[in-house]
Write a protein that holds these residues in place. Structure first.
Motif, PDB file in Angstrom:
ATOM      1  N   UNK A  47       0.844  -1.197   0.000  1.00  0.00           N
ATOM      2  CA  UNK A  47       0.000   0.000   0.000  1.00  0.00           C
ATOM      3  C   UNK A  47       0.876   1.243   0.000  1.00  0.00           C
ATOM      4  N   UNK A  48       0.595   2.135  -0.919  1.00  0.00           N
ATOM      5  CA  UNK A  48       1.275   3.429  -0.990  1.00  0.00           C
ATOM      6  C   UNK A  48       0.201   4.501  -0.925  1.00  0.00           C
ATOM      7  N   UNK A  49       0.266   5.380   0.065  1.00  0.00           N
ATOM      8  CA  UNK A  49      -0.778   6.382   0.255  1.00  0.00           C
ATOM      9  C   UNK A  49      -0.226   7.774   0.444  1.00  0.00           C
ATOM     10  N   UNK A  50      -0.915   8.741  -0.129  1.00  0.00           N
ATOM     11  CA  UNK A  50      -0.598  10.153   0.079  1.00  0.00           C
ATOM     12  C   UNK A  50      -1.718  10.740   0.929  1.00  0.00           C
ATOM     13  N   UNK A  51      -1.372  11.229   2.115  1.00  0.00           N
ATOM     14  CA  UNK A  51      -2.374  11.662   3.094  1.00  0.00           C
ATOM     15  C   UNK A  51      -2.146  13.116   3.494  1.00  0.00           C
ATOM     16  N   UNK A  54      -1.904  27.494  33.839  1.00  0.00           N
ATOM     17  CA  UNK A  54      -2.553  26.318  34.420  1.00  0.00           C
ATOM     18  C   UNK A  54      -3.474  26.655  35.581  1.00  0.00           C
ATOM     19  N   UNK A  55      -3.341  27.863  36.109  1.00  0.00           N
ATOM     20  CA  UNK A  55      -4.182  28.275  37.234  1.00  0.00           C
ATOM     21  C   UNK A  55      -5.619  28.456  36.748  1.00  0.00           C
ATOM     22  N   UNK A  56      -6.578  27.970  37.550  1.00  0.00           N
ATOM     23  CA  UNK A  56      -7.988  28.163  37.198  1.00  0.00           C
ATOM     24  C   UNK A  56      -8.275  29.645  37.045  1.00  0.00           C
ATOM     25  N   UNK A  57      -8.949  29.997  35.973  1.00  0.00           N
ATOM     26  CA  UNK A  57      -9.251  31.351  35.512  1.00  0.00           C
ATOM     27  C   UNK A  57      -8.182  31.875  34.553  1.00  0.00           C
ATOM     28  N   UNK A  58      -7.121  31.053  34.304  1.00  0.00           N
ATOM     29  CA  UNK A  58      -6.115  31.442  33.311  1.00  0.00           C
ATOM     30  C   UNK A  58      -5.884  30.349  32.273  1.00  0.00           C
ATOM     31  N   UNK A  59      -6.616  29.245  32.368  1.00  0.00           N
ATOM     32  CA  UNK A  59      -6.378  28.110  31.486  1.00  0.00           C
ATOM     33  C   UNK A  59      -6.894  28.374  30.066  1.00  0.00           C
ATOM     34  N   UNK A  60      -6.287  27.671  29.110  1.00  0.00           N
ATOM     35  CA  UNK A  60      -6.708  27.732  27.715  1.00  0.00           C
ATOM     36  C   UNK A  60      -7.530  26.495  27.369  1.00  0.00           C
ATOM     37  N   UNK A  61      -8.511  26.691  26.480  1.00  0.00           N
ATOM     38  CA  UNK A  61      -9.388  25.598  26.041  1.00  0.00           C
ATOM     39  C   UNK A  61      -9.463  25.572  24.522  1.00  0.00           C
ATOM     40  N   UNK A  62      -9.653  24.377  23.976  1.00  0.00           N
ATOM     41  CA  UNK A  62      -9.888  24.201  22.544  1.00  0.00           C
ATOM     42  C   UNK A  62     -11.387  24.082  22.297  1.00  0.00           C
ATOM     43  N   UNK A  63     -11.917  24.875  21.378  1.00  0.00           N
ATOM     44  CA  UNK A  63     -13.329  24.824  21.012  1.00  0.00           C
ATOM     45  C   UNK A  63     -13.438  24.812  19.489  1.00  0.00           C
ATOM     46  N   UNK A  64     -14.621  24.453  19.009  1.00  0.00           N
ATOM     47  CA  UNK A  64     -14.900  24.443  17.563  1.00  0.00           C
ATOM     48  C   UNK A  64     -13.808  23.689  16.802  1.00  0.00           C
ATOM     49  N   UNK A  65     -13.395  22.575  17.352  1.00  0.00           N
ATOM     50  CA  UNK A  65     -12.273  21.829  16.800  1.00  0.00           C
ATOM     51  C   UNK A  65     -12.755  20.775  15.811  1.00  0.00           C
ATOM     52  N   UNK A  66     -12.122  20.745  14.635  1.00  0.00           N
ATOM     53  CA  UNK A  66     -12.480  19.786  13.590  1.00  0.00           C
ATOM     54  C   UNK A  66     -11.209  19.239  12.934  1.00  0.00           C
ATOM     55  N   UNK A  67     -11.261  17.949  12.615  1.00  0.00           N
ATOM     56  CA  UNK A  67     -10.188  17.294  11.868  1.00  0.00           C
ATOM     57  C   UNK A  67     -10.708  16.904  10.495  1.00  0.00           C
ATOM     58  N   UNK A  68      -9.927  17.174   9.476  1.00  0.00           N
ATOM     59  CA  UNK A  68     -10.242  16.784   8.099  1.00  0.00           C
ATOM     60  C   UNK A  68      -9.070  15.998   7.553  1.00  0.00           C
ATOM     61  N   UNK A  69      -9.368  14.888   6.877  1.00  0.00           N
ATOM     62  CA  UNK A  69      -8.300  14.103   6.271  1.00  0.00           C
ATOM     63  C   UNK A  69      -8.693  13.671   4.867  1.00  0.00           C
ATOM     64  N   UNK A  70      -7.762  13.815   3.931  1.00  0.00           N
ATOM     65  CA  UNK A  70      -7.921  13.350   2.563  1.00  0.00           C
ATOM     66  C   UNK A  70      -6.786  12.384   2.258  1.00  0.00           C
ATOM     67  N   UNK A  71      -7.119  11.292   1.570  1.00  0.00           N
ATOM     68  CA  UNK A  71      -6.134  10.241   1.357  1.00  0.00           C
ATOM     69  C   UNK A  71      -6.312   9.657  -0.039  1.00  0.00           C
ATOM     70  N   UNK A  72      -5.223   9.583  -0.801  1.00  0.00           N
ATOM     71  CA  UNK A  72      -5.184   8.896  -2.088  1.00  0.00           C
ATOM     72  C   UNK A  72      -4.238   7.712  -1.954  1.00  0.00           C
ATOM     73  N   UNK A  73      -4.643   6.533  -2.444  1.00  0.00           N
ATOM     74  CA  UNK A  73      -3.827   5.350  -2.214  1.00  0.00           C
ATOM     75  C   UNK A  73      -3.827   4.437  -3.425  1.00  0.00           C
ATOM     76  N   UNK A  74      -2.789   3.644  -3.492  1.00  0.00           N
ATOM     77  CA  UNK A  74      -2.660   2.585  -4.489  1.00  0.00           C
ATOM     78  C   UNK A  74      -2.284   1.303  -3.769  1.00  0.00           C
ATOM     79  N   UNK A  75      -2.964   0.206  -4.082  1.00  0.00           N
ATOM     80  CA  UNK A  75      -2.707  -1.090  -3.476  1.00  0.00           C
ATOM     81  C   UNK A  75      -2.304  -2.080  -4.543  1.00  0.00           C
ATOM     82  N   UNK A  76      -1.189  -2.753  -4.307  1.00  0.00           N
ATOM     83  CA  UNK A  76      -0.722  -3.801  -5.202  1.00  0.00           C
ATOM     84  C   UNK A  76      -0.903  -5.137  -4.486  1.00  0.00           C
ATOM     85  N   UNK A  77      -1.693  -6.026  -5.080  1.00  0.00           N
ATOM     86  CA  UNK A  77      -1.999  -7.310  -4.471  1.00  0.00           C
ATOM     87  C   UNK A  77      -1.320  -8.422  -5.269  1.00  0.00           C
ATOM     88  N   UNK A  78      -0.624  -9.299  -4.545  1.00  0.00           N
ATOM     89  CA  UNK A  78       0.085 -10.396  -5.189  1.00  0.00           C
ATOM     90  C   UNK A  78      -0.313 -11.722  -4.545  1.00  0.00           C
TER      91      UNK A  78
END
Length: 425
Positions: A42-46, A401-425
């Motif tokens: 398998x050879x993939x470009x991701x 790290x102190x409460x009232x100074x912490x950072x949060x992640x919101x509206x977070x999304x992951x997108x992935x695109x993948x093109x692949x070629x499979x050689x079967x023997x």
């Protein structure tokens, strides 16, 4: 009506078909009567991206009010890689596999959200200073001390971790149509990539990507072809084990004291490398969906794959979406990922298949800076910040790290695109 009946029959067991496994239950098999040796290459470009808004806690404006959140940054991380995998059968329905990702580009960027700028950002106008008193308490600066510069970019790349895998097809529908395809497997990711050091700037040249963590993934998958459909289910769980040379924030206490609340505690009783170093998250998840055979010709097949995905990522200390600017591993809260995947695959010859995949995941909101302030080393029931400052966690950053100074992640999304070629023997 005859055409409708044919379609209905094809979607049931009413017509004969050749049982083949969905990709999630694919196993290279050797020493078969009709196939002495089986192998897949398998050879993939991701290309994948994570985009999210980073907000910061603020104290309520009114006594008894709810905690406020201030918009700060847009984060964008992208990863472009070449995936190389080979799997070969070592006996009937048993395979060994090897994989190596070549990470061409791993880039991150941080920009202010609309309405936030240098005049009102708490990042730029920070006045809290770590490590400025003998008792371990922070102090307030007379002038702003920015946490980091905005906008900012980091760039990484290189060879990733080598993967070794074992899979066993317990049941094979092609051999026994009364049973589904059932596969169990174990993947091992070895910490072969060069170690990432978050204190090393990577704006001018690409830095390494390794975390020096062994990862063991156990999984099982089931599929059963029913006419033109091939529904499947897969569940997996990954256990990380810190390897030798794994990074600790205490590695450079004198070079980056502004990021550590109590760097002088590094190496003392209770704060060895195991306690202050990376604590990679456990991950697990389920996938279920179905492949659909759209075109079925003697030497050409076209398949659609629709899949639902749910993953869990546990809390832990690792390189997250703010580690680049803050130049340290950060203790991150747990979160869920939910989404789906759409894939197409075409078999163009007996040997070659081509495929494409698109995936979208939503990540639930989670905290990005949640280091614990310390631990009770003398057994008196509390963490003594002034009476016994050795109980202060050297990783703890009073600025973030102190409460009232912490950072949060919101509206977070992951997108992935993948093109692949499979050689079967």
């Amino acid at each position: 009506m005859s055409r409708l009946r044919a379609v209905v029959a094809a979607l049931t067991l009413g017509v004969p078909f050749v049982a083949t496994a969905a990709d999630v239950t694919r196993v290279a098999s050797s020493f078969e009567d009709d196939d002495p040796f089986g192998m897949f290459i398998d050879v993939g470009f991701e290309h994948s991206q994570r985009r999210e808004k980073i907000v910061r806690e603020a104290l309520p404006t009114q006594p008894g009010g709810t905690r406020q959140y201030q918009n700060e940054l847009w984060y964008r991380g992208s990863d472009t890689r070449l995936n190389l995998d080979v799997a070969f059968g070592i006996s009937p329905d048993v395979e060994l596999s090897f994989g190596l990702p070549v990470i061409l580009l791993r880039d991150e960027s941080w920009h202010f959200v609309a309405g936030t700028n240098e005049s009102n950002s708490s990042i730029i106008n920070n006045r809290v200073v770590n490590n400025c008193s003998a008792t371990g308490e922070p102090c307030t600066a007379a002038v702003p001390q920015p946490l980091f510069a905005v906008p900012l970019e980091t760039h990484r790349g290189g060879l990733g971790n080598v993967r070794l895998g074992f899979a066993w097809g317990i049941f094979n529908q092609r051999k026994d149509e009364t049973k589904p395809n059932w596969v169990v497997g174990l993947d091992y990711e070895a910490p072969t990539a060069e170690r990432l050091d978050p204190t090393v700037p990577t704006q001018d040249e690409r830095g390494p990507v390794g975390d020096r963590v062994h990862k063991y993934t156990v999984y099982t998958a089931l599929s059963r072809k029913i006419g033109l459909a091939d529904p499947y289910f897969r569940v997996h769980y990954t256990v990380p084990v810190r390897g030798p040379g794994a990074y600790s924030n205490c590695e450079h206490p004198s070079e980056t004291p502004q990021n550590l609340g109590r760097p002088q505690n590094c190496g003392l009783t209770g704060w060895d490398r195991k306690e202050t170093g990376i604590q990679a998250p456990h991950t697990g998840g389920v996938q279920f969906g179905s492949e659909f055979l759209v075109i079925d010709q003697p030497k050409r097949h076209f398949t659609l794959d629709l899949r639902a995905i749910a993953n869990y990522v546990s809390e832990g200390r690792y390189y997250n979406e703010l580690s680049g600017p803050l130049r340290k591993l950060l203790y991150t809260g747990d979160y869920l990922q939910v989404g789906g995947q759409f894939a197409v695959k075409m078999k163009v010859s007996d040997v070659l298949s081509l495929g494409g995949t698109g995936m979208l995941l939503h990540n639930t909101d989670h905290v990005l800076t949640d280091e614990k302030i310390g631990k009770d080393l003398d057994g008196n029931g509390s963490v003594d910040l002034t009476g016994n400052p050795q109980e202060i966690n050297p990783n703890f950053d009073f600025r973030t790290d102190f409460v009232s100074r912490r950072f949060h992640a919101t509206e977070s999304k992951d997108i992935r695109l993948d093109l692949s070629a499979t050689f079967a023997f």
